[in-house]
Design an enzyme around this catalytic site. Structure first.
Site, PDB file in Angstrom:
ATOM      1  N   CYS A 283       0.778  -0.817  -0.384  1.00  0.00           N
ATOM      2  CA  CYS A 283       0.028   0.039  -0.202  1.00  0.00           C
ATOM      3  C   CYS A 283       1.150   1.363   0.105  1.00  0.00           C
ATOM      4  CB  CYS A 283      -1.333   0.469   1.205  1.00  0.00           C
ATOM      5  SG  CYS A 283      -1.894   1.405   1.702  1.00  0.00           S
TER       6      CYS A 283
ATOM      7  N   GLU B  50      -3.895   0.983  -5.853  1.00  0.00           N
ATOM      8  CA  GLU B  50      -3.520  -0.021  -6.965  1.00  0.00           C
ATOM      9  C   GLU B  50      -3.274   0.776  -7.797  1.00  0.00           C
ATOM     10  OE1 GLU B  50      -1.547  -1.354  -5.284  1.00  0.00           O
ATOM     11  OE2 GLU B  50      -2.205  -1.788  -3.031  1.00  0.00           O
TER      12      GLU B  50
END
Length: 224
Positions: free
Chosen positions: A2, A100
């Site tokens: 992340c 993402e």
């Protein structure tokens, strides 16, 4: 992994987490990047800001934090950088979406993942206090786990989202209970969508980061 996330409406935190308390307001953030301040809660429930990128107390140079923005849950108890924090310095890091990327190297396209109801949520995190001379830092890392079915085709990791009783277990349980609380989040309770490629740059801080993005088809030419 992340590496970017959002907290676009901090005011909603009190609705979902009535036990958290804040002394100072936190701004709307659409593209939070490593080395920036994030909003977090320690075990006492009081909200605080921590710099994203863990700097262990024993580190000689705080630049190590740039390499410790994430921590794999499988190795928390083994890695010297995380062992002590796992024992006594766990935190919840608040967000309402994370990003993402997909596509080829020259055409990376960002996707935003949120809860299906759009509510804020908490990542499992660890924090540390570092000081040298007059310099003091409070830093953190986001714990990651295996991806759920929604994320699996995009990345081999996902941030550990604390659902239901998992938040209490992570903040207040012993190490065994805390680790057992980490699991891939229910994919049926999440959704993902494309967002503007402008947010590929970490300095792009705009509400457009969280808006659905539809790529425009090229206009036809005389030769089409």
């Amino acid at each position: 992994m992340c590496a970017r996330f959002s907290l676009s409406d901090p005011g909603r935190l009190s609705e979902r987490y009535p036990g958290v308390r804040s002394r100072t307001p936190y701004p709307r953030r659409y593209n939070i990047a490593p080395t920036q301040d994030v909003l977090a809660a320690r075990a006492d429930g009081e909200l605080t800001t921590l710099r994203w990128g863990l700097v262990p107390a024993w580190a000689d140079d705080p630049s190590i934090g740039q390499r410790l923005i994430n921590a794999r849950v499988e190795t928390l108890a083994e890695k010297p950088a995380f062992r002590g924090a796992l024992e006594s310095r766990r935190c919840a890091i608040f967000a309402d979406g994370f990003y993402e990327w997909t596509g080829s190297k020259g055409n990376r396209r960002p996707l935003r993942f949120i809860l299906a109801d759009g509510a804020p949520f908490a990542f499992a995190g660890l924090y540390e206090r570092w000081k040298r001379n007059d310099t003091r830092l409070e830093t953190c890392t986001i714990v990651t786990c295996e991806p759920n079915a929604l994320l699996a085709s995009i990345h081999d990791r996902m941030p550990a989202i604390l659902a239901g009783d998992a938040l209490d277990a992570w903040l207040h349980g012993d190490v065994g209970d805390a680790l057992a609380a980490i699991a891939p989040f229910d994919p049926a309770a999440m959704r993902g969508y494309s967002v503007t490629p402008a947010m590929n740059h970490h300095a792009f801080e705009d509400a457009r980061c969280i808006e659905p993005f539809v790529e425009q088809a090229e206009a036809p030419t005389l030769f089409d």
